[in-house]
Design an enzyme around this catalytic site. Sequence first.
Site, PDB file in Angstrom:
ATOM      1  N   GLU A   1       2.802   4.590  -3.798  1.00 23.14           N
ATOM      2  CA  GLU A   1       2.137   5.836  -3.384  1.00 23.14           C
ATOM      3  C   GLU A   1       2.598   7.096  -4.114  1.00 23.14           C
ATOM      4  OE1 GLU A   1       2.344   6.121   0.851  1.00 23.14           O
ATOM      5  OE2 GLU A   1       1.114   4.354   1.142  1.00 23.14           O
TER       6      GLU A   1
ATOM      7  N   GLU B   1      -2.167  -4.780   1.073  1.00 28.43           N
ATOM      8  CA  GLU B   1      -1.938  -4.440   2.489  1.00 28.43           C
ATOM      9  C   GLU B   1      -3.258  -4.463   3.256  1.00 28.43           C
ATOM     10  OE1 GLU B   1       0.333  -0.833   2.895  1.00 28.43           O
ATOM     11  OE2 GLU B   1       1.580  -1.289   1.167  1.00 28.43           O
TER      12      GLU B   1
END
Length: 447
Positions: free
Chosen positions: A237, A342
């Site tokens: 991220e 995910e």
Amino acid sequence: MKKQIKNFNLCIGSFIAALLLICAAAGCAGTPAVPETPVTLKDAYKDYFKIGVAINRLVATGRTDVQADNARRTPELLEKDIALVKKHFNAIVNENDLKPILIHPNPGKDGYVFEFGDAYVKFGEDNKMYITGHTLLWHSQVPNWFFQGTETQGASNVSAVGMQVFAQAAPEAGATGTRGTRGGRGGGAGFGGGMGRGGFSGPRATREELIERMRDHIHTVVGRYKGKVKVWDVVNEAIGDGSATYRNTQWIQIIGEDFIPMAFKFAHEADPDAILRYNDYGLENKARRDKLKIIVKAIRDAGAPIHAIGTQTHINANTTFEQMDQALTDLESLGLPIHLTELDMNAAQGGQRGTNANIEGAAARTEGGLISEADKRQSEAYANLFRALIKHKDSVDLVVFWGVNDAVSWLGRANPLLFDGEDNPKPAFDAVMNVAIEAQKNNDYKN
Ligand code: GLA
């Protein structure tokens, strides 16, 4: 005479039966063997990609008395969870236990705690699973001491951080649709990450100090599981919100953008055979993919190795085949294998994962539970997603669900997974299985 005919019939009967048996065993021409319909996810998708799941430390240790976020299970349910993981999945990722806050909570060589990381890796080895590691560097779930200058670094600060071990980044309330990007991140990103100074006072680490800590962390963690953990999320991220390419984190503020290629180089030094992955969310959105491309180019330009793209895929039940097809086509242009890292699908009204860094944000966004016909919508969306994945089977190598079932998911109230809280398959499970069965019937195999 009758007896003779009967004997003769018996003889012919046995002869034909024997012939059929031999044919079945040898696979005679003209009698194609009917493939058995797969009953597990990993079998259904074995010709396409590995199917993985995020496991918490209850599953990894087989113990119900260990603290783990979202997960309170009775011994009976935990037994079922473990059986389900073994039955349906051939790959795993750790939900938390390899993140810096848990594996390296205190400074220095003695600051590592390997107990649960080791249990995770052992679980994978014992069950012959493809083991992936998440995550070496992130702005969240990293202890404050990483960023603090040596002068004021002390035990009191460290223990204050340790108490937040299981707070996680969570969705922004009200974000909808896979098109939405997340707004600016506030200061409280959990583990001393986020923007600004994080949760400590006093001087910050120098660039050299932080690089050294990063090198030691990556070398130690990757080195410990060398050859066992096959894939690492090296950086998680780093893409910024709004117009920023890079998220404004302590890593960026103290080291600069080159912390990313540096991290990939350190990981490669520690395990030259490991697949090194850059991982981010919201890559269903073009604006975020454009930033991803800038980051990947910077990694390559610096001569650092990058071997895969991790696209988290926390999506909504209104995600379409076209959206996913487009996203995958664009990601493929990077020429790297694609891993869905995910995967979960919010079946409630709320949207894709947002910016809020607290678990209450997730709760608020999923308040109200399922919308009407939610199961149907979710099944259709899951089917569309997997059709897109099969279409892109030559670049998609791994698809990992973020949690075993709805009860242990970080988005529990959104019922985002294929199994309910008691590990029963949901309609979405059948939908995902049917897509593979359909593709096999059409001989749609990976090249
Ligand atoms: C991010 C992280 C994951 C996890 C989820 C929420 O996507 O990469 O490790 O913390 O948020 O559970």
